[in-house]
Design an enzyme around this catalytic site. Sequence first.
Site, mmCIF file in Angstrom:
data_model
loop_
_atom_site.group_PDB
_atom_site.id
_atom_site.type_symbol
_atom_site.label_atom_id
_atom_site.label_comp_id
_atom_site.label_asym_id
_atom_site.label_seq_id
_atom_site.Cartn_x
_atom_site.Cartn_y
_atom_site.Cartn_z
ATOM 1 N N HIS A 1 0.833 -1.212 0.000
ATOM 2 C CA HIS A 1 0.000 0.000 0.000
ATOM 3 C C HIS A 1 0.862 1.254 0.000
ATOM 4 C CE1 HIS A 1 0.836 0.872 4.253
ATOM 5 N NE2 HIS A 1 0.673 -0.434 4.471
ATOM 6 N N CYS B 1 3.119 -4.837 6.644
ATOM 7 C CA CYS B 1 2.868 -4.479 5.245
ATOM 8 C C CYS B 1 4.111 -3.934 4.554
ATOM 9 C CB CYS B 1 1.760 -3.434 5.152
ATOM 10 S SG CYS B 1 0.165 -4.048 5.728
#
Length: 190
Positions: A150, A166
């Site tokens: 992301h 992440c």
Amino acid sequence: MSKLTRRGAMKTGLIAAGTFALPGLVRAQSLGDQPAEPSRRNASSFSAQDWRDHFDALGVVTILADTDSRALHYWSADGSDYRIYPTSVPRTDELTRRGYTKVVRKKVGPDWTPTQSMVERFGWTYMPPGPDNPLGTHAMYLTWPAYLIHGTHDTRKIGRKSSDGCIGLYNEKIEELFALTPIGSQVKIA
């Protein structure tokens, strides 16, 4: 008393400059035979990768997120388009999931719900899309729950161990990667 001329001053300046530069030149030459120590904090310290070292074949799109060098590598289906993006990576090995996965969903303007452990540790709550959202402007969800590739609004995180699992990219870079990456693309987190 001798008179200082422009030519004499230049010679003296060159000799002085050479005297100060000599130790650095000697040191640089003596290090020439030794391999350079990789930079541990520089986001640009990553190097090119060969997809064959990680995958049997190229998929429609192939992505390698290298957590050691903090870089994401992208290859197109025929290998003619290869790109490297600087990333943020998980803060600890315990937060890092490694292995093969796929992109299963994509979202522009993602909202964010913290994991239960994040709620317990930090008291974080649901965050709608916007400038305070830790997922930035675009998110690509993987087969592993709670692991994403992301964007981030906090550009200080890129090049650092700063996430809870992440892989983060600058918003303009995730937007580019997002446009290039279809659902089903193969991913390896290494």
